[in-house]
Design a protein around this motif. Structure first.
Motif, mmCIF file in Angstrom:
data_model
loop_
_atom_site.group_PDB
_atom_site.id
_atom_site.type_symbol
_atom_site.label_atom_id
_atom_site.label_comp_id
_atom_site.label_asym_id
_atom_site.label_seq_id
_atom_site.Cartn_x
_atom_site.Cartn_y
_atom_site.Cartn_z
ATOM 1 N N TRP A 90 59.277 23.586 34.029
ATOM 2 C CA TRP A 90 60.692 24.142 34.387
ATOM 3 C C TRP A 90 61.518 23.316 33.450
ATOM 4 C CZ3 TRP A 90 60.826 28.861 35.479
ATOM 5 C CH2 TRP A 90 62.026 29.323 35.683
ATOM 6 N N TRP A 126 63.891 22.666 40.850
ATOM 7 C CA TRP A 126 62.445 23.097 41.101
ATOM 8 C C TRP A 126 62.016 22.319 42.316
ATOM 9 C CZ3 TRP A 126 61.527 27.896 40.044
ATOM 10 C CH2 TRP A 126 60.263 28.418 39.831
ATOM 11 N N VAL A 151 53.780 29.520 39.722
ATOM 12 C CA VAL A 151 55.035 30.244 39.573
ATOM 13 C C VAL A 151 55.537 29.838 37.991
ATOM 14 C CG1 VAL A 151 57.231 31.149 39.710
ATOM 15 C CG2 VAL A 151 55.628 30.903 41.723
ATOM 16 N N ALA A 152 55.636 28.610 37.751
ATOM 17 C CA ALA A 152 56.436 27.769 36.702
ATOM 18 C C ALA A 152 55.431 28.254 35.620
ATOM 19 C CB ALA A 152 56.506 26.439 36.589
ATOM 20 N N VAL A 155 55.797 31.961 34.625
ATOM 21 C CA VAL A 155 56.927 32.088 33.810
ATOM 22 C C VAL A 155 56.937 31.884 32.382
ATOM 23 C CG1 VAL A 155 59.504 31.441 33.612
ATOM 24 C CG2 VAL A 155 58.662 31.927 35.837
ATOM 25 N N TRP A 158 54.953 34.389 30.280
ATOM 26 C CA TRP A 158 55.760 35.501 30.208
ATOM 27 C C TRP A 158 56.869 35.411 29.027
ATOM 28 C CZ3 TRP A 158 61.214 36.193 31.602
ATOM 29 C CH2 TRP A 158 61.645 37.366 31.198
ATOM 30 N N LEU A 159 57.405 34.058 28.766
ATOM 31 C CA LEU A 159 58.735 34.039 28.132
ATOM 32 C C LEU A 159 57.889 33.881 26.687
ATOM 33 C CD1 LEU A 159 60.636 31.341 29.790
ATOM 34 C CD2 LEU A 159 61.499 33.704 29.320
#
Length: 349
Positions: A90, A126, A151-152, A155, A158-159
């Protein structure tokens, strides 16, 4: 001249742990069919055999040591911040956000500083999320930290394969490379970043100052020893839990920023590189001591870099280096546990 009492303490404490750990590693190498002496010699040559290899060890040490430094705080408060990998990720994402907008702000130095501040804030928030789940929802910080790490990781993938993919193509090599004026300044052909080393030293110095020259270390230890007693004495255990996790997450976020701006110069899917999990082993092997954590982090960095020689030179399995690190930690914990059982818990810097 070393005081005889200090010498006896070193021999019966860290010296004993180091000797037993080395013997355990030697047994492991022997079981794997290799000569223990040859194995250790190759690891040392791989880590310190040339100036370039030594600098690579230092570059590996920086993010590992930063994460280990941050993990001292939750350990002192009686918590296990197992989500440090997610906090690194994060932090790297927040750093990337700022660096991608750099073209708007103009000043590269200011942009890099803001990127590091954003990374620290992102990692801290976070980590605090795991603390809030524990305090308000009764979720153990281990499960909360692991869940938030997954989750991180989702993410960041996805980015990289979505909004931040390279023009026309999404690749595992990460986002577009940042402009060189947004990289951390380096020397020796990009092998060492003095700014990253200075940041690491400052974080360790600040940690020593906070935990030994202020009441913070005493409060963390009081909360760890008995939350009820700490509450009766006027302390807020939940607040100190969140503070410890926030500092730890902030350090992890800074480690992520170092990897983005000082090593890869972009955001890649495996940006955390398991440094967070390795830092947990470092802190446990150092028995939560600040100075020892810096030294053990360097040993682990050397083992990581020098361990590559085991498959290359001795044709051993590439996973043996990781197994060796785990064996060292388990052996050290067993020795520490035995000593504590005989003497009772103790806290030193």
């Amino acid at each position: 001249m070393i005081n005889p009492r200090t010498l006896r303490h070193i021999i019966s404490g860290p010296g004993l742990v180091g000797l037993v750990s080395l013997l355990a590693g030697a047994v492991l190498l022997w079981v794997a069919g290799a000569s223990p002496i040859e194995g250790y010699v190759n690891i040392i040559k791989g880590a310190l055999g040339s100036t370039g290899k030594f600098f690579f060890v230092v570059r590996t040490w920086v993010p590992l040591a930063i994460c280990a430094c941050g993990l001292i705080y939750p350990f002192r408060a009686g918590l296990l911040n197992i989500g440090v990998e997610g906090q690194m990720i994060w932090g790297a994402v927040c750093c990337t956000v700022v660096l991608r907008w750099a073209i708007v702000w103009g000043s590269p130095a200011l942009t890099v500083m803001l990127a590091f501040a954003a990374a620290a804030a992102g990692g801290a928030l976070w980590a605090m999320l795991a603390g809030i789940l524990k305090i308000k929802g009764g979720v153990n910080e281990i499960f909360g930290g692991l869940g938030l790490t997954f989750v991180a990781q989702g993410v960041v993938l996805w980015l990289i394969f979505g909004p931040w993919k390279r023009p026309g193509v999404a690749t595992m090599s990460g986002t577009e490379i940042f402009s060189p004026d947004l990289w951390l300044p380096t020397v020796l052909s990009g092998r060492i970043s003095p700014a990253a080393i200075l940041l690491t030293v400052m974080l360790f110095a600040l940690t020593v100052l906070l935990l030994t020259r202020t009441n913070l270390g005493l409060y963390f230890q009081a909360v760890r020893s008995s939350q009820r007693a700490a509450f009766v004495l006027g302390l807020n255990p939940s607040g100190y839990f969140l503070l410890a996790l926030a500092i730890s997450g902030g350090c992890a976020g800074l480690a992520g920023a170092v990897l983005v701006a000082g090593v890869y110069h972009c955001l890649i899917p495996s940006i955390s590189g398991n440094y967070g999990y390795l830092a947990l082993l470092v802190v446990m092997l150092a028995d939560h001591r600040i100075g020892a954590a810096a030294v053990v982090a360097f040993l682990f960095a050397g083992l990581n870099v020098g361990g590559v020689q085991l498959p290359l030179v001795m044709h051993l399995d590439s996973s043996l280096s990781g197994i060796l690190q785990g064996a060292l930690v388990l052996t050290a914990l067993a020795v520490y546990g035995r000593r504590r059982k005989r003497r009772g818990p103790e806290w030193t810097v």
